[in-house]
Design a protein around this motif. Structure first.
Motif, mmCIF file in Angstrom:
data_model
loop_
_atom_site.group_PDB
_atom_site.id
_atom_site.type_symbol
_atom_site.label_atom_id
_atom_site.label_comp_id
_atom_site.label_asym_id
_atom_site.label_seq_id
_atom_site.Cartn_x
_atom_site.Cartn_y
_atom_site.Cartn_z
ATOM 1 N N SER A 63 -53.238 -7.319 -70.192
ATOM 2 C CA SER A 63 -52.199 -6.546 -71.084
ATOM 3 C C SER A 63 -51.743 -5.605 -70.913
ATOM 4 N N PHE A 64 -52.807 -4.662 -70.083
ATOM 5 C CA PHE A 64 -52.607 -3.421 -69.085
ATOM 6 C C PHE A 64 -51.348 -3.358 -68.361
ATOM 7 N N TYR A 65 -51.312 -4.391 -67.596
ATOM 8 C CA TYR A 65 -50.378 -4.351 -66.430
ATOM 9 C C TYR A 65 -49.116 -5.285 -66.818
ATOM 10 N N LYS A 66 -49.006 -5.451 -68.149
ATOM 11 C CA LYS A 66 -47.803 -6.556 -68.542
ATOM 12 C C LYS A 66 -46.595 -5.778 -68.606
ATOM 13 N N ASN A 67 -46.462 -4.512 -69.427
ATOM 14 C CA ASN A 67 -45.245 -3.785 -69.425
ATOM 15 C C ASN A 67 -45.296 -2.721 -68.525
#
Length: 173
Positions: A63-67
């Motif tokens: 989730s951290f690196y997703k966007n």
């Protein structure tokens, strides 16, 4: 940045899981989000708890690196929102073993910017000019949420570091 991981007698307690994770950006686009460090301790654990911890950490990282369009602080909040949803899902499945036994710090470093959150009995210290400061003191008691849902990570703290600063994370065991 240098990361050091010191485990002092972690096997003295058989029902203890103690892990640390360090993630670097995997693509050029992720560089603006920086690095993610997670220190996790689960007390009174059973073998299934290791999988819960791995899934929680994996979800936070994903989730951290997703966007990559988000700021590092917003990306960390996104990762922690996923973590809260995951833990709430465990509660709905009546899997409550982690309650009161999960101690976890999530730290994001991007150049000299620092973002972090924690849950449980875990300490995060800043060492600056030979002085220690507990930068996460009372963090869990400063919730800004009015929701009755699980908020293991209610807040994110942001700040700036200087060149010789050191971040130290200590667990109970």
């Amino acid at each position: 940045m240098q990361i050091f991981d010191y485990l002092i007698n972690p096997r003295l307690k058989k029902d203890l899981i103690l892990k640390s994770f360090y993630f670097k950006p995997e693509t050029q686009e992720q560089e603006n989000l920086g690095e993610l460090c997670i220190v996790a301790e689960m007390t009174e654990s059973i073998s299934k708890d290791n999988q819960v911890l791995e899934e929680l950490v994996s979800g936070i990282k994903e989730s951290f690196y997703k966007n990559v369009q988000l700021t590092a602080e917003k990306a960390l909040k996104q990762g922690l929102t996923m973590a809260n949803a995951y833990l709430e899902g465990l509660l709905l499945e009546n899997k409550t073993k982690w309650l009161g036994n999960l101690n976890l710090a999530v730290i994001n470093l991007q150049d000299f910017s620092l973002n972090f959150s924690k849950t449980g009995d875990i300490k995060i210290f800043l060492l600056r000019n030979k002085e220690y400061l507990d930068i996460a003191e009372n963090l869990e008691f400063q919730s800004t949420s009015d929701s009755y849902s699980v908020q293991a990570f209610p807040n994110v703290v942001s700040g700036s570091l200087v060149k010789e600063d050191k971040i130290i994370v200590l667990t109970q065991y």
